[in-house]
Write a protein that holds these residues in place. Structure first.
Motif, short mmCIF file in Angstrom:
data_model
loop_
_atom_site.label_atom_id
_atom_site.label_comp_id
_atom_site.label_asym_id
_atom_site.label_seq_id
_atom_site.Cartn_x
_atom_site.Cartn_y
_atom_site.Cartn_z
N GLN A 180 43.74 27.53 24.01
CA GLN A 180 43.08 28.81 24.24
C GLN A 180 41.66 28.61 24.74
O GLN A 180 40.95 27.71 24.30
N GLN A 181 41.28 29.49 25.66
CA GLN A 181 39.91 29.48 26.19
C GLN A 181 39.41 30.91 26.33
O GLN A 181 40.16 31.81 26.73
N ASN A 182 38.15 31.11 26.00
CA ASN A 182 37.51 32.39 26.24
C ASN A 182 36.73 32.31 27.55
O ASN A 182 35.92 31.40 27.76
N ILE A 183 37.01 33.25 28.43
CA ILE A 183 36.40 33.25 29.77
C ILE A 183 35.48 34.45 29.90
O ILE A 183 35.88 35.59 29.63
N LYS A 184 34.27 34.19 30.32
CA LYS A 184 33.30 35.26 30.56
C LYS A 184 33.22 35.50 32.06
O LYS A 184 32.88 34.62 32.84
N ILE A 185 33.57 36.72 32.47
CA ILE A 185 33.52 37.07 33.89
C ILE A 185 32.11 37.47 34.27
O ILE A 185 31.45 38.26 33.58
N SER A 186 31.64 36.92 35.37
CA SER A 186 30.30 37.23 35.88
C SER A 186 30.39 38.42 36.83
O SER A 186 31.03 38.33 37.89
N PHE A 187 29.74 39.50 36.44
CA PHE A 187 29.75 40.71 37.28
C PHE A 187 28.58 41.59 36.89
O PHE A 187 28.31 41.81 35.70
N ASP A 188 27.89 42.12 37.89
CA ASP A 188 26.76 43.02 37.66
C ASP A 188 27.23 44.45 37.91
O ASP A 188 27.40 44.85 39.06
N PRO A 189 27.46 45.23 36.84
CA PRO A 189 27.97 46.59 37.02
C PRO A 189 26.94 47.56 37.58
O PRO A 189 27.30 48.68 37.96
N LYS A 190 25.69 47.12 37.62
CA LYS A 190 24.61 48.00 38.11
C LYS A 190 24.65 49.33 37.36
O LYS A 190 24.64 49.36 36.16
N LYS A 191 24.69 50.43 38.09
CA LYS A 191 24.74 51.73 37.43
C LYS A 191 26.06 52.44 37.69
O LYS A 191 26.13 53.68 37.68
N ILE A 192 27.11 51.64 37.95
CA ILE A 192 28.42 52.24 38.22
C ILE A 192 28.98 52.83 36.92
O ILE A 192 29.02 52.15 35.89
N PRO A 193 29.40 54.09 36.93
CA PRO A 193 29.84 54.77 35.69
C PRO A 193 31.28 54.40 35.28
O PRO A 193 32.18 55.25 35.26
N PRO A 243 44.78 33.18 43.08
CA PRO A 243 43.41 32.67 42.95
C PRO A 243 42.37 33.77 42.79
O PRO A 243 41.18 33.49 42.75
N THR A 244 42.83 35.04 42.70
CA THR A 244 41.91 36.17 42.73
C THR A 244 41.87 36.89 41.40
O THR A 244 42.90 37.06 40.74
N VAL A 245 40.66 37.32 41.01
CA VAL A 245 40.49 38.16 39.84
C VAL A 245 39.93 39.50 40.31
O VAL A 245 39.02 39.56 41.14
N TYR A 246 40.51 40.59 39.81
CA TYR A 246 40.09 41.95 40.20
C TYR A 246 39.54 42.67 38.97
O TYR A 246 40.04 42.50 37.85
N LEU A 247 38.55 43.50 39.20
CA LEU A 247 38.09 44.46 38.22
C LEU A 247 38.29 45.84 38.82
O LEU A 247 37.82 46.12 39.93
N LYS A 262 38.05 30.48 40.38
CA LYS A 262 37.40 29.17 40.33
C LYS A 262 36.09 29.23 39.56
O LYS A 262 35.77 28.35 38.78
N ASP A 263 35.32 30.30 39.82
CA ASP A 263 34.03 30.43 39.12
C ASP A 263 33.96 31.71 38.28
O ASP A 263 32.95 31.96 37.63
N TRP A 264 35.01 32.53 38.35
CA TRP A 264 35.07 33.79 37.61
C TRP A 264 33.89 34.71 37.92
O TRP A 264 33.38 35.41 37.05
N LYS A 265 33.49 34.70 39.20
CA LYS A 265 32.44 35.61 39.66
C LYS A 265 33.06 36.71 40.51
O LYS A 265 33.74 36.44 41.49
N ILE A 266 32.81 37.95 40.11
CA ILE A 266 33.28 39.10 40.89
C ILE A 266 32.10 39.59 41.72
O ILE A 266 31.09 40.04 41.19
N ASN A 267 32.25 39.50 43.03
CA ASN A 267 31.11 39.78 43.90
C ASN A 267 31.46 40.54 45.18
O ASN A 267 30.61 40.69 46.06
N LYS A 268 32.70 41.01 45.30
CA LYS A 268 33.07 41.72 46.52
C LYS A 268 33.79 43.00 46.17
O LYS A 268 34.69 43.01 45.33
#
Length: 510
Positions: free
Chosen positions: A238-251, A262-266, A280-286
């Motif tokens: 088991q592994q705990n994964i922290k997703i990197s994402f800046d929600p800004k002011k999105i409600p 290979p893709t992670v979606y939010l 690969k890096d668990w960064k959501i940026n697009k």
């Protein structure tokens, strides 16, 4: 000569008594435990579709044969009928063992304790005894007649054997066709198509399946949307994964995660918003811009989503396809979901996508129907689950001048949940079928399996409750079915009967 005739007569009489004992015992056993006998016939790969009338006919025929054997005048007819019936039973067992998809049992009493191989030997012995009795009765009743009379019983027995075999084969073929394509709501429960393999305590009930890729399971958490729990296929490491994402002011109101390849979606349809990144890096940026409000969405590929939304006229559910690099980006498929009552609750269901089969699947919650479409949203066909609820049984109330609607009574749920893998659709059914008792429904959730390639029902199996907690959700892979039951994550290993269906679908696709 007289002594020889007496021996033949005594032998025939002895066989007669054996048959009377056998059929009286068999008929009484079936009638005393009739419900169980009927259930077992319902599980038969030969007689499922005819279980209702066969369950009555078999003990009645056995009793009639006993009466024929008791009355000397009709004893020859009784022996012939006994020969035919035992020949049918023997052919039945042979087909079950060599051509049936699984092996049931429907004998009752002490005969039920026999293995199938012992049972077929037992039947063959009684077939031969009936044949011997027929020949012997012909011999001592035909003294002084020409030798050609000796051939008559042999011809009669051969013809009877052929007819009995043909009848059972026709029953088998017609029953299989009915069960798979025109099922009269009779489930088949083969022995252990999915076996409990592993189980772990998640501690909390806020987890959901985010995806399965590269041999790893990913669980999302409703209370912490940017946190994933991963583990291998055996529920280890088991592994705990922290997703990197800046929600800004999105409600965001109900953000959830999808892991696909290979893709992670939010995603959150209330915003609406869909973002993606790499595992690969668990960064959501697009951001996938331009998607409309949606209530459900599944990823087809890195640029394409299938979604369910509401139309602008009466807020009814509608399916659509979103492709981020095309113009227009959104194409609604107005004809896929069909209104019965209000267009919202009556069309409620679960949206799925089979990556291996490239098919969109939509299963209604309140009626016995599912929709199969290709990845562009073009309808392939409308299939039916095996229950008989063709129209949603719901009551809808309209409030605030029809601007708001609510369920005014608890809905009649037909299909509670589903998962799809390759060509197989796994449906968590909530409706009890024919020849089923309440016990298994109290102890387990029932999964029905359908073949999407030929729109047929295959089989059913239970997923048993854990500490009185029933199935919440599940996914299926090539080797395992993973289920969340209360706080427990459970892995069930798929056995040969299911793996064979998955493998055959893969061969067809290649």
């Amino acid at each position: 000569m007289k002594s020889n005739i007496n021996i033949k007569s005594v032998t025939a009489e002895s066989i007669c008594l054996l048959y009377i004992l056998l059929f009286v015992y068999a008929a009484v056993s079936k009638l005393l435990d009739f419900e169980n006998f009927q259930v077992q016939l319902g599980q038969s790969p030969l007689l499922s579709a005819y279980a209702l009338w066969v369950s009555w006919m078999v003990p009645i025929i056995e009793i009639i044969i006993v009466l024929l054997l008791i009355i000397p005048k009709f004893r020859s007819l009784g022996f012939l009928a006994a020969f035919n019936l035992m020949a049918m039973f023997t052919v039945y067992i042979f087909i079950v063992l060599h051509y049936g998809s699984f092996v049931p049992c429907s004998c009752g009493g002490i005969l039920e304790k026999m293995s199938w191989n012992v049972h077929i030997v037992f039947n063959i012995v009684f077939v031969l005894l009936a044949a011997l009795a027929i020949v012997l009765r012909n011999d001592f009743s035909g003294v002084g007649k020409q030798n050609q009379n000796h051939k008559r019983p042999i011809k009669k027995l051969a013809a009877s054997l052929v007819i009995s075999t043909v009848i059972i084969i026709l029953l088998f073929l017609s029953s299989e066709e009915i069960m798979h394509h025109d099922n009269p709501f009779i489930r088949r429960y083969p022995q252990h198509p999915a076996i409990l393999y592993q189980q772990i305590d998640l501690k909390f009930n806020s987890y959901y399946f985010a995806g399965y890729t590269n041999g790893k399971i990913y669980l999302g958490n409703y209370t912490n949307p940017l946190q994933l729990l991963s583990m291998d296929s055996s529920l280890q490491n088991q592994q705990n994964i922290k997703i990197s994402f800046d929600p800004k002011k999105i409600p965001f109101q109900m953000a959830t995660i999808i892991v696909k390849g290979p893709t992670v979606y939010l995603k959150d349809g209330t915003v609406p918003a869909v973002y993606k990144g790499s595992i690969k890096d668990w960064k959501i940026n697009k951001q996938l811009k331009g998607i409309p409000y949606f209530t459900q969405a599944v990823a087809i590929d890195s640029l394409t989503l299938a979604f369910r939304s509401n139309d602008g006229k009466n807020y009814g559910n509608i399916l659509g396809i979103f492709v981020s690099d095309t113009t227009p980006k959104v194409k609604y498929k107005n004809s896929l979901l069909q209104k019965q009552i209000d267009g919202v609750f009556d069309t409620d269901g679960i949206l799925l996508y089979s990556e291996q089969a490239n098919k969109i699947v939509y299963l209604y919650f309140y009626r016995n129907e599912f929709i199969i479409a290709d990845k562009t949203g073009k309808l392939d066909y409308r299939g039916q689950t095996i229950d008989t609820t063709t129209k949603a049984k719901i009551k809808v109330s309209y409030l605030n001048n029809h601007s708001e609607r609510k369920m005014s009574a608890p809905p009649f749920i037909v299909n509670a949940n589903a998962a799809v893998y390759e060509n197989l659709l796994f449906v968590h059914s909530k409706i009890k079928g024919k020849f089923e008792n309440d016990k298994i429904w109290d102890q387990a959730s029932i999964i029905d399996v359908y073949n999407l390639n030929n729109n047929s029902y295959l089989l059913s199996f239970p997923l048993y409750n854990i500490a009185d907690k029933k199935l919440d959700s599940f996914i299926v892979t090539s080797k395992y079915l993973y289920a969340i039951i209360g706080n427990e994550l459970v892995a069930y290993e798929l056995k040969t009967i299911l793996k064979k269906e998955i493998k055959s679908a893969g061969l067809k696709d290649n």
